[in-house]
Motif scaffolding. Structure first.
Motif, PDB file in Angstrom:
ATOM      1  N   HIS A  59     -18.689 -23.805  10.190  1.00  0.00           N
ATOM      2  CA  HIS A  59     -18.049 -24.906   9.467  1.00  0.00           C
ATOM      3  C   HIS A  59     -17.701 -26.028  10.465  1.00  0.00           C
ATOM      4  O   HIS A  59     -17.575 -25.800  11.663  1.00  0.00           O
ATOM      5  CB  HIS A  59     -16.841 -24.432   8.669  1.00  0.00           C
ATOM      6  N   HIS A  60     -17.505 -27.210   9.991  1.00  0.00           N
ATOM      7  CA  HIS A  60     -17.513 -28.369  10.885  1.00  0.00           C
ATOM      8  C   HIS A  60     -16.165 -28.695  11.507  1.00  0.00           C
ATOM      9  O   HIS A  60     -16.099 -29.283  12.580  1.00  0.00           O
ATOM     10  CB  HIS A  60     -18.032 -29.605  10.142  1.00  0.00           C
ATOM     11  N   ASN A  61     -15.083 -28.338  10.882  1.00  0.00           N
ATOM     12  CA  ASN A  61     -13.774 -28.708  11.416  1.00  0.00           C
ATOM     13  C   ASN A  61     -12.695 -27.713  10.961  1.00  0.00           C
ATOM     14  O   ASN A  61     -12.954 -26.811  10.151  1.00  0.00           O
ATOM     15  CB  ASN A  61     -13.393 -30.139  10.999  1.00  0.00           C
ATOM     16  N   THR A  62     -11.492 -27.918  11.486  1.00  0.00           N
ATOM     17  CA  THR A  62     -10.369 -27.014  11.196  1.00  0.00           C
ATOM     18  C   THR A  62     -10.033 -26.987   9.713  1.00  0.00           C
ATOM     19  O   THR A  62      -9.719 -25.919   9.152  1.00  0.00           O
ATOM     20  CB  THR A  62      -9.124 -27.455  12.001  1.00  0.00           C
ATOM     21  N   LYS A  63     -10.123 -28.149   9.060  1.00  0.00           N
ATOM     22  CA  LYS A  63      -9.783 -28.234   7.636  1.00  0.00           C
ATOM     23  C   LYS A  63     -10.722 -27.366   6.798  1.00  0.00           C
ATOM     24  O   LYS A  63     -10.282 -26.610   5.923  1.00  0.00           O
ATOM     25  CB  LYS A  63      -9.858 -29.701   7.173  1.00  0.00           C
ATOM     26  N   LEU A  64     -12.011 -27.450   7.086  1.00  0.00           N
ATOM     27  CA  LEU A  64     -12.985 -26.662   6.329  1.00  0.00           C
ATOM     28  C   LEU A  64     -12.822 -25.169   6.602  1.00  0.00           C
ATOM     29  O   LEU A  64     -12.991 -24.342   5.705  1.00  0.00           O
ATOM     30  CB  LEU A  64     -14.414 -27.105   6.695  1.00  0.00           C
ATOM     31  N   ARG A  65     -12.479 -24.813   7.851  1.00  0.00           N
ATOM     32  CA  ARG A  65     -12.268 -23.397   8.184  1.00  0.00           C
ATOM     33  C   ARG A  65     -11.054 -22.837   7.450  1.00  0.00           C
ATOM     34  O   ARG A  65     -11.081 -21.704   6.974  1.00  0.00           O
ATOM     35  CB  ARG A  65     -12.112 -23.236   9.696  1.00  0.00           C
ATOM     36  N   LYS A  66     -10.005 -23.645   7.363  1.00  0.00           N
ATOM     37  CA  LYS A  66      -8.817 -23.196   6.634  1.00  0.00           C
ATOM     38  C   LYS A  66      -9.142 -23.011   5.156  1.00  0.00           C
ATOM     39  O   LYS A  66      -8.706 -22.029   4.538  1.00  0.00           O
ATOM     40  CB  LYS A  66      -7.673 -24.193   6.809  1.00  0.00           C
ATOM     41  N   GLU A  67      -9.896 -23.931   4.602  1.00  0.00           N
ATOM     42  CA  GLU A  67     -10.293 -23.815   3.188  1.00  0.00           C
ATOM     43  C   GLU A  67     -11.106 -22.539   2.968  1.00  0.00           C
ATOM     44  O   GLU A  67     -10.925 -21.839   1.965  1.00  0.00           O
ATOM     45  CB  GLU A  67     -11.105 -25.043   2.769  1.00  0.00           C
ATOM     46  N   LYS A  68     -11.999 -22.234   3.923  1.00  0.00           N
ATOM     47  CA  LYS A  68     -12.804 -21.027   3.814  1.00  0.00           C
ATOM     48  C   LYS A  68     -11.923 -19.779   3.910  1.00  0.00           C
ATOM     49  O   LYS A  68     -12.113 -18.799   3.169  1.00  0.00           O
ATOM     50  CB  LYS A  68     -13.858 -21.008   4.927  1.00  0.00           C
ATOM     51  N   GLN A 112     -10.110 -19.283   0.719  1.00  0.00           N
ATOM     52  CA  GLN A 112     -11.070 -18.776  -0.274  1.00  0.00           C
ATOM     53  C   GLN A 112     -11.288 -17.265  -0.085  1.00  0.00           C
ATOM     54  O   GLN A 112     -11.343 -16.508  -1.062  1.00  0.00           O
ATOM     55  CB  GLN A 112     -12.395 -19.523  -0.130  1.00  0.00           C
TER      56      GLN A 112
END
Length: 568
Positions: A432-441, A444
């Motif tokens: 994933h590209h950044n911290t925000k997307l990793r947190k969302e993942k 989930q």
């Protein structure tokens, strides 16, 4: 005769100025010579109730109201006795077998000296007499080489041996009442059955009265005369064992009875306690043609899996550990934990591995993942040899091959928030590209395993055992693996929580096309989760095949013993 009378007992814990009620207005009696089962999930108040009898609660545990009468050699109120008066009762009249031997025994003292100390505290005798008494009890408990066990330290003995040492510690003064707090949890089914038989024999021999605490109603059914079912600190049902099993009244009792994976039938989905509590289902709703998988369907599924390209192939694997070393640290002799094993595993397949402790199951799983060094053999993943990979070469494979360990608490960093624990492997592998997307993942994934987004910022100690195991599953899924080693991943969980986690693993398998090497000592669990099973003994595969064939028509005596050791 009522040996023990507990009336209107209420207990709470002070936590940061808040009262956490653990036991609420609980009443029960224990009759002389009987075995009373105390049953419920983790957090139901079973152990707290037991600890209160001997006044062993932690400093923040407060007995708010009620009474505990001990009717042996007269009648005494245990809650009103002074500490020195209690010491004359503990071990001599009422003793306790604790759940976890490694935390209950002192690691720097020999096992024999710890048992001897308990005896000398109550009975005057010479050192020679005390040692002879302890060694004699070790022998009666079925410990081979009792003199060696006497001089051994806890870390030098197996789990089954340590549990017998704890039983010896509780019985050395021949008390009238023994409180056994989950004494066989997480032990092999064969060792469990042997220990239970030891308890039953000692009960007959010495006229013991036993309070047997467990979450496993199959086990309780086998040994208890009466049973008390607890939930959230309260008694929901208590009766003779036969009445409870033939005609359970409370939905919670039904949930505990039926949530255990059956051995005689394979289900698509296990019932859980909530099915009976809130959905008002019956066991007949689960034992139907839709949910039961027959043998023909199982065989078709295995044929379908075998028509695919092999995912994992193990050839002639052996794993050896040093047994004895020279003064210079060189190994003089070796113990062969895995001995020339070969097998294949296919995409989306669950291959069960079953056997006693020491059979080589965990060593096999860790060697596949490069966590334990092989002494010989090859491992192929999608036709690529991964046997001799170094640390850096392993890195791309770590995304595809994961492991879920038995103890979720030690597998998680207690100082790390669980959200960070799930995000960390994504950062290491640049997913994933950044911290925000990793947190969302990560959020989930938490929802995927039945937890909520607000759990993201909590620490491991704020979760139950079942929730922590779900967190470990979420972390394993963070790298979107294809293959997971489940190393006794549900063996230490309550049967009700175990059912939830097993259903979750089945759902995730279907959704993400996962393959599992599922390690367990319990063939009931293997029967539910696996397509095929390998039976291991002393590092070798002694039998393998479809689950229904191995369970219904075992050819090896060892397999028959594993099956016969399961309590139903």
């Amino acid at each position: 005769m009522k040996l023990l009378e507990v009336k209107n007992l209420s207990i709470y814990f002070n936590q940061n100025g808040r009262r956490i009620h653990a036991v609420k207005d609980l009443s029960f009696d224990v009759y002389n010579g009987e075995i009373l089962g105390l049953v419920g999930e983790s957090g139901s108040g079973k152990s707290v109730t037991a600890m209160s009898i001997l006044r062993l609660l932690p400093s923040n545990g407060i007995i708010d109201s009620g009474s505990i009468l001990w009717n042996y050699k007269g009648s005494k109120s245990l809650l009103d006795l002074k500490e020195d008066e209690l010491r004359t009762i503990r071990l001599a009249e009422i003793a306790m077998i604790f759940q976890e031997p490694m935390t209950s025994l002192n690691p720097v003292l020999t096992c024999g000296s710890q048992v001897a100390e308990g005896y000398s505290a109550h009975i005057k005798a010479t050192k020679h007499e005390i040692k002879a008494k302890v060694i004699d009890l070790f022998a009666k408990l079925g410990l081979s080489e009792p003199e060696r066990v006497y001089r051994s330290y806890p870390h030098e003995l197996s789990g089954g041996q340590l549990q017998r040492v704890l039983i010896a510690l509780a019985l050395i003064c021949m008390p009238k009442l023994v409180i056994a707090d989950e004494p066989t949890t997480a032990l092999d089914v064969t060792i469990q059955r042997k220990l239970i038989q030891v308890l039953l024999d000692l009960k007959e021999q010495f006229g013991l009265t036993i309070i047997f605490i467990s979450h496993d109603l199959g086990l309780v059914k086998h040994i208890c005369d009466r049973v008390l079912i607890m939930r959230n600190g309260e008694a929901v049902e208590q009766n003779d064992i036969k009445i409870i099993f033939e005609n359970p009244k409370h939905p919670y009792t039904k949930g505990l009875i039926y949530s255990r994976a059956p051995l005689d039938v394979k289900l698509r989905k296990l019932p859980v306690v909530d099915d009976f509590l809130s959905k008002n289902k019956s066991i007949d709703d689960f034992m139907n043609d839709i949910n039961v998988i027959n043998n023909t369907e199982q065989d078709r599924q295995i044929d379908f899996l075998k028509n695919q390209r092999t995912l994992l192939k193990v050839e002639n694997m052996s794993v050896e550990y040093s047994k004895e070393k020279t003064w210079y640290g060189r190994s003089k002799s070796y113990f062969k934990a895995v001995d020339d094993i070969s097998f294949e595993l296919f995409p989306s397949e669950v291959l069960g591995v079953v056997g006693e402790s020491g059979s080589g199951k965990s060593s096999l799983g860790k060697a596949i993942l490069g966590l334990t060094k092989m002494s010989s053999g090859k491992v192929f993943y999608r036709d690529q040899d991964i046997s001799e990979l170094n640390f850096n070469q392993w890195k791309p494979y770590r995304k595809k091959l994961q492991i879920i360990f038995q103890d979720p608490y030690s597998a998680l960093n207690p100082r790390q928030k669980i959200g960070d624990a799930i995000v960390e492997p994504m950062e290491v592998h640049h997913l994933h590209h950044n911290t925000k997307l990793r947190k969302e993942k990560a959020i989930q994934l938490l929802e995927e395993v039945g937890l909520s987004p607000d759990h993201y910022d909590r620490y491991p100690h704020q979760f139950s055992g079942g929730q922590r195991q779900r967190i470990c599953i979420a972390r394993a899924l963070a790298l979107e693996p294809e293959f997971i080693v489940c190393d006794e991943a549900v063996s230490a969980l309550d049967v009700s929580v175990q059912a939830q986690v097993l259903n979750l693993l089945q759902d995730l398998r279907s959704k993400f096309k996962l393959s599992y090497l599922f390690i367990s000592h319990d063939l009931s669990v293997i029967n539910f989760i696996a397509d095929r099973v390998m039976v291991m003994k002393a590092g070798r595969i002694v039998e393998q095949g479809p689950c229904h064939k191995i369970i219904q028509q075992p050819s090896e005596e060892y397999t028959k013993e594993l099956i016969n050791s399961i309590f139903h």
